[in-house]
Design a protein around this motif. Structure first.
Motif, PDB file in Angstrom:
ATOM      1  N   ARG A  96     -27.682   2.821   4.094  1.00 24.35           N
ATOM      2  CA  ARG A  96     -27.989   1.484   4.600  1.00 24.35           C
ATOM      3  C   ARG A  96     -27.958   0.491   3.447  1.00 24.35           C
ATOM      4  O   ARG A  96     -27.988   0.876   2.285  1.00 24.35           O
ATOM      5  N   TYR A  97     -27.890  -0.788   3.795  1.00 26.64           N
ATOM      6  CA  TYR A  97     -27.871  -1.842   2.787  1.00 26.64           C
ATOM      7  C   TYR A  97     -29.171  -2.634   2.837  1.00 26.64           C
ATOM      8  O   TYR A  97     -29.797  -2.772   3.892  1.00 26.64           O
ATOM      9  N   ILE A  98     -29.573  -3.143   1.682  1.00 27.43           N
ATOM     10  CA  ILE A  98     -30.679  -4.089   1.617  1.00 27.43           C
ATOM     11  C   ILE A  98     -30.259  -5.245   0.712  1.00 27.43           C
ATOM     12  O   ILE A  98     -29.380  -5.103  -0.136  1.00 27.43           O
ATOM     13  N   ARG A  99     -30.882  -6.381   0.933  1.00 30.89           N
ATOM     14  CA  ARG A  99     -30.640  -7.555   0.099  1.00 30.89           C
ATOM     15  C   ARG A  99     -31.894  -7.814  -0.730  1.00 30.89           C
ATOM     16  O   ARG A  99     -32.991  -7.957  -0.186  1.00 30.89           O
ATOM     17  N   LEU A 100     -31.747  -7.851  -2.039  1.00 30.68           N
ATOM     18  CA  LEU A 100     -32.866  -8.130  -2.935  1.00 30.68           C
ATOM     19  C   LEU A 100     -32.744  -9.558  -3.450  1.00 30.68           C
ATOM     20  O   LEU A 100     -31.685  -9.966  -3.929  1.00 30.68           O
ATOM     21  N   ILE A 101     -33.845 -10.313  -3.335  1.00 30.49           N
ATOM     22  CA  ILE A 101     -33.863 -11.701  -3.791  1.00 30.49           C
ATOM     23  C   ILE A 101     -35.045 -11.909  -4.727  1.00 30.49           C
ATOM     24  O   ILE A 101     -36.180 -11.550  -4.401  1.00 30.49           O
ATOM     25  N   HIS A 102     -34.781 -12.470  -5.885  1.00 29.23           N
ATOM     26  CA  HIS A 102     -35.854 -12.832  -6.813  1.00 29.23           C
ATOM     27  C   HIS A 102     -36.467 -14.138  -6.326  1.00 29.23           C
ATOM     28  O   HIS A 102     -35.758 -15.081  -5.985  1.00 29.23           O
ATOM     29  N   HIS A 113     -29.323 -16.288  -5.495  1.00 29.14           N
ATOM     30  CA  HIS A 113     -28.503 -15.239  -6.108  1.00 29.14           C
ATOM     31  C   HIS A 113     -28.964 -13.863  -5.616  1.00 29.14           C
ATOM     32  O   HIS A 113     -29.560 -13.088  -6.363  1.00 29.14           O
ATOM     33  N   PRO A 114     -28.699 -13.563  -4.356  1.00 29.31           N
ATOM     34  CA  PRO A 114     -29.114 -12.267  -3.802  1.00 29.31           C
ATOM     35  C   PRO A 114     -28.277 -11.122  -4.359  1.00 29.31           C
ATOM     36  O   PRO A 114     -27.149 -11.325  -4.825  1.00 29.31           O
ATOM     37  N   PHE A 115     -28.836  -9.936  -4.304  1.00 32.96           N
ATOM     38  CA  PHE A 115     -28.120  -8.739  -4.750  1.00 32.96           C
ATOM     39  C   PHE A 115     -28.115  -7.748  -3.594  1.00 32.96           C
ATOM     40  O   PHE A 115     -29.173  -7.375  -3.087  1.00 32.96           O
ATOM     41  N   ILE A 116     -26.917  -7.343  -3.164  1.00 35.62           N
ATOM     42  CA  ILE A 116     -26.780  -6.383  -2.073  1.00 35.62           C
ATOM     43  C   ILE A 116     -26.694  -4.978  -2.667  1.00 35.62           C
ATOM     44  O   ILE A 116     -25.889  -4.721  -3.561  1.00 35.62           O
ATOM     45  N   LEU A 117     -27.537  -4.085  -2.176  1.00 36.82           N
ATOM     46  CA  LEU A 117     -27.595  -2.729  -2.722  1.00 36.82           C
ATOM     47  C   LEU A 117     -27.488  -1.713  -1.588  1.00 36.82           C
ATOM     48  O   LEU A 117     -28.205  -1.808  -0.593  1.00 36.82           O
ATOM     49  N   GLU A 118     -26.568  -0.750  -1.730  1.00 37.83           N
ATOM     50  CA  GLU A 118     -26.475   0.342  -0.760  1.00 37.83           C
ATOM     51  C   GLU A 118     -27.415   1.454  -1.196  1.00 37.83           C
ATOM     52  O   GLU A 118     -27.378   1.900  -2.341  1.00 37.83           O
ATOM     53  N   ILE A 119     -28.250   1.904  -0.282  1.00 38.61           N
ATOM     54  CA  ILE A 119     -29.232   2.930  -0.618  1.00 38.61           C
ATOM     55  C   ILE A 119     -29.257   3.995   0.480  1.00 38.61           C
ATOM     56  O   ILE A 119     -28.622   3.862   1.521  1.00 38.61           O
TER      57      ILE A 119
END
Length: 247
Positions: A153-159, A165-171
């Protein structure tokens, strides 16, 4: 439930309020890392990897393969096989799932009939050379490094200081927040010093996304045959803390 632009805006605004709150009021399993405890706990768990992660380890210096959901790092084995017929054969396997070469019941190499000699031979050529290098890796835990996830699945990480400037990460669905943080260390060496939040909730580093109440929307999309992509993934806000770990 898919986050809307309005939901994300509310999340970003509310995240700033946590900066004025003492981390002592936050449960220790959600609190920024103290003495690397959270990281050590996450590193002690069985790692899970996605198929895309497996495929990226595809050369002689970084060689992974998968057999029935078990992932092995055979880089050292390939070095031992240099100069033999086995070398190129192993290289042809790296970054792939080679379960088709193994029997589903015995988990040993399949047997096949040689087209010219009509003899029963192993589906893995040069097996004798492989066995001469030691106990076959699939029979030991020496080269075993983790499991292949059944539910990526994917999640979006935002500071919270840079929401644009979001970062999309597959986990992997099976990973805890702590294990996800470990994978993010290469992008941010202080990642364990952040408070992770989703829809006003502070996340528990020792639980998975689902256990933290973050549904896997990929499964929802698959169920109804909807187009699924990483643009519709859940958003997690990373809240800065002054309790920084040492990089």
């Amino acid at each position: 439930m898919i986050n809307t632009a309005e939901d994300e805006e509310k999340e970003q605004k509310s995240s700033s309020s946590i900066l004025n709150k003492s981390t002592l009021d936050i449960p220790k399993y959600c609190r920024p890392n103290v003495n690397n405890t959270l990281q050590e706990q996450a590193e002690s768990l069985l790692p899970f990897y996605t198929f895309n992660e497996l495929t990226r380890h595809n050369d002689s210096n970084d060689a992974w393969i998968c057999i029935f959901g078990h992932i092995y790092d055979i880089t050292s084995l390939i070095r031992k096989a240099q100069g033999t017929k086995l070398y190129q054969q192993l290289i042809s396997y790296v970054g792939q799932d080679i379960s088709f070469l193994f029997d589903e019941i015995t988990h040993e190499p399949r047997r096949r009939i040689h087209p010219q000699t009509f003899e029963s031979v192993s589906a893995i050529e040069n097996l004798s050379i492989l066995e001469s290098l030691g106990i076959p890796f699939w029979q030991t835990k020496d080269l075993f490094i983790g499991r292949l996830t059944e539910y990526p699945r994917y999640i979006r990480l935002i500071h919270n200081f840079s929401p644009d400037h979001p970062f999309i990460l597959e986990i992997a669905e099976e990973e805890t927040i702590g294990q996800i943080a470990i994978k993010f260390l290469k992008y941010n060496s202080h990642i364990f010093s952040y408070i992770w939040r989703y829809n006003q909730q502070i996340l528990d580093f020792n639980k998975t996304l689902t256990e933290n109440g973050i549904p896997n929307e990929e499964l929802f999309h698959d169920k109804y045959g909807w187009r699924s992509d990483n643009e519709n993934c859940s958003t997690i806000v990373l809240c800065f803390s002054d309790d920084l770990t040492i990089a």
